[in-house]
Scaffold this motif. Structure first.
Motif, short mmCIF file in Angstrom:
data_model
loop_
_atom_site.label_atom_id
_atom_site.label_comp_id
_atom_site.label_asym_id
_atom_site.label_seq_id
_atom_site.Cartn_x
_atom_site.Cartn_y
_atom_site.Cartn_z
N VAL A 1 121.56 1.23 9.21
CA VAL A 1 122.10 -0.12 9.25
C VAL A 1 123.74 -0.07 9.79
CG1 VAL A 1 122.78 -1.97 7.79
CG2 VAL A 1 120.75 -0.71 7.45
N ASN A 2 123.79 -1.15 10.69
CA ASN A 2 125.53 -1.25 11.13
C ASN A 2 125.86 -2.40 10.04
OD1 ASN A 2 126.14 -0.15 13.39
ND2 ASN A 2 125.21 -1.09 14.85
N PHE A 3 126.72 -2.00 9.19
CA PHE A 3 127.32 -2.85 8.16
C PHE A 3 128.19 -3.64 8.91
CE2 PHE A 3 126.71 0.54 5.04
CZ PHE A 3 125.53 -0.21 4.20
N GLN A 4 128.38 -4.98 8.61
CA GLN A 4 129.12 -5.96 9.20
C GLN A 4 130.14 -6.58 8.00
OE1 GLN A 4 127.70 -8.73 12.43
NE2 GLN A 4 125.94 -7.99 12.18
N LEU A 5 131.28 -6.67 8.30
CA LEU A 5 132.35 -7.22 7.49
C LEU A 5 132.81 -8.57 8.17
CD1 LEU A 5 134.41 -4.21 6.35
CD2 LEU A 5 132.34 -5.02 5.20
N ILE A 6 132.16 -9.73 7.93
CA ILE A 6 132.34 -10.97 8.61
C ILE A 6 132.75 -11.97 7.44
CG2 ILE A 6 130.78 -10.43 10.53
CD1 ILE A 6 129.61 -12.85 7.74
N ALA A 7 132.82 -11.81 6.41
CA ALA A 7 132.84 -13.00 5.34
C ALA A 7 134.22 -13.47 5.00
CB ALA A 7 132.18 -12.61 3.95
N GLY A 8 135.16 -12.49 5.40
CA GLY A 8 136.46 -12.92 5.17
C GLY A 8 136.90 -12.62 3.72
N ASN A 9 136.04 -11.74 2.95
CA ASN A 9 136.35 -11.51 1.54
C ASN A 9 135.43 -10.51 1.08
OD1 ASN A 9 135.04 -12.14 -1.54
ND2 ASN A 9 137.34 -12.81 -1.45
N LEU A 10 136.10 -9.74 0.35
CA LEU A 10 135.45 -8.34 -0.03
C LEU A 10 134.10 -8.61 -0.90
CD1 LEU A 10 135.37 -5.26 -0.15
CD2 LEU A 10 136.79 -5.47 -2.43
N ALA A 11 134.23 -9.65 -1.91
CA ALA A 11 132.92 -9.89 -2.59
C ALA A 11 131.82 -10.37 -1.96
CB ALA A 11 133.33 -10.77 -3.82
N LEU A 12 132.34 -11.39 -0.70
CA LEU A 12 131.38 -11.96 0.03
C LEU A 12 130.50 -11.16 0.69
CD1 LEU A 12 133.00 -15.34 0.89
CD2 LEU A 12 131.22 -14.93 -0.96
N ASP A 13 131.37 -9.97 1.33
CA ASP A 13 130.95 -9.00 2.31
C ASP A 13 129.79 -8.01 1.48
OD1 ASP A 13 131.83 -9.34 4.89
OD2 ASP A 13 133.87 -8.82 4.27
N PHE A 14 130.37 -7.81 0.26
CA PHE A 14 129.48 -7.02 -0.63
C PHE A 14 128.16 -7.87 -0.63
CE2 PHE A 14 128.19 -5.86 -4.99
CZ PHE A 14 127.80 -4.84 -4.74
N VAL A 15 128.21 -9.01 -1.13
CA VAL A 15 126.76 -9.62 -1.31
C VAL A 15 126.01 -9.56 0.12
CG1 VAL A 15 125.84 -11.81 -1.55
CG2 VAL A 15 127.78 -11.34 -3.04
N ASN A 16 126.60 -9.63 1.11
CA ASN A 16 125.98 -9.48 2.54
C ASN A 16 125.35 -8.07 2.80
OD1 ASN A 16 126.64 -12.21 2.88
ND2 ASN A 16 128.29 -12.00 4.34
N THR A 17 125.29 -7.26 1.73
CA THR A 17 124.60 -6.04 1.99
C THR A 17 122.98 -6.26 1.93
OG1 THR A 17 125.19 -5.23 -0.24
CG2 THR A 17 126.66 -4.62 1.56
N VAL A 18 122.51 -7.37 1.78
CA VAL A 18 121.39 -7.78 2.11
C VAL A 18 121.18 -8.51 3.26
CG1 VAL A 18 119.34 -9.06 1.14
CG2 VAL A 18 120.96 -8.03 -0.25
N GLY A 19 120.32 -8.32 3.93
CA GLY A 19 119.90 -8.71 5.54
C GLY A 19 118.79 -9.66 5.28
N ASN A 20 118.98 -10.76 6.08
CA ASN A 20 117.63 -11.79 5.98
C ASN A 20 117.24 -12.13 4.65
OD1 ASN A 20 116.42 -12.95 8.09
ND2 ASN A 20 114.45 -11.99 8.03
N ARG A 21 118.16 -12.59 3.70
CA ARG A 21 118.08 -12.56 2.42
C ARG A 21 116.99 -13.78 1.99
NH1 ARG A 21 120.43 -12.13 -2.77
NH2 ARG A 21 122.26 -10.88 -1.93
N LEU A 22 116.99 -14.68 3.03
CA LEU A 22 116.19 -16.16 2.61
C LEU A 22 114.57 -15.86 3.31
CD1 LEU A 22 118.82 -18.74 2.97
CD2 LEU A 22 118.15 -17.65 0.99
N GLY A 23 114.68 -14.57 4.04
CA GLY A 23 113.22 -14.54 4.63
C GLY A 23 112.49 -13.14 4.32
#
Ligand SMILES: [Zn+2]
Length: 170
Positions: A1-23
């Motif tokens: 997995v290529n982790f991406q830090l795109i959220a502009g906030n550490l906690a949000l980036d952490f939450v984004n360690t799930v891909g395609n969350r709504l699918g």
């Protein structure tokens, strides 16, 4: 997995360690080594977690997702870490116990984001299934995609095919 830090906030980036969350969701933190890799990328330094802690890490992440979507503060309050100061080599810094070395800074980042009033700038990617969160710091406040290169581009391609699909029977 290529982790991406795109959220502009550490906690949000952490939450984004799930891909395609709504699918068809894909958890990027499958093994303890994944957590170590993400933590290093996120600038949290060397972190190791046990399999049991990995479970806590993922559970905390899901609580934070719901919190950022307007859920209760109770889980965050229950997990807010205790920390102490330590002096090492003449430098004073926070000392966390594992897995708070990982979760501590993330939880505090989430807490600070919420009390800063900037939670009104938390957006969820407009893509149907992506589900990533980010902080919209654009002046107009109209950022729609987690990343232009990824979801933004997919949407553009879809629009294109929708438009031309009427003309070309494909
Ligand atoms: Zn997206």
């Amino acid at each position: 997995v290529n982790f991406q830090l795109i959220a502009g906030n550490l906690a949000l980036d952490f939450v984004n360690t799930v891909g395609n969350r709504l699918g068809d969701a894909e958890d990027y933190l499958v093994r303890a080594a994944d957590v170590t890799r993400w933590a290093r990328l996120a600038g949290l330094g060397p972190v190791t977690v046990t399999p049991r802690q990995l479970h806590v890490v993922r559970a905390t992440r899901e609580e934070m997702y719901h919190l950022f979507r307007g859920g209760s503060l109770a889980p965050l309050n229950a997990r807010l870490p205790t920390r102490r100061l330590e002096r090492r080599g003449g430098v004073v810094r926070w000392r966390w116990d594992d897995p708070d070395r990982l979760l501590g800074p993330i939880l505090l980042s989430a807490a600070e984001l919420l009390v800063s009033g900037a939670q009104t700038k938390i957006r969820q990617c407009d893509d149907e299934t992506c589900g990533w969160l980010f902080l919209d710091r654009s002046r107009a406040g109209r950022r729609r995609w987690c990343s232009m290169a990824d979801c933004g581009n997919r949407a553009k391609v879809r629009r294109y095919y929708r438009r031309w699909g009427e003309v070309l029977p494909m």
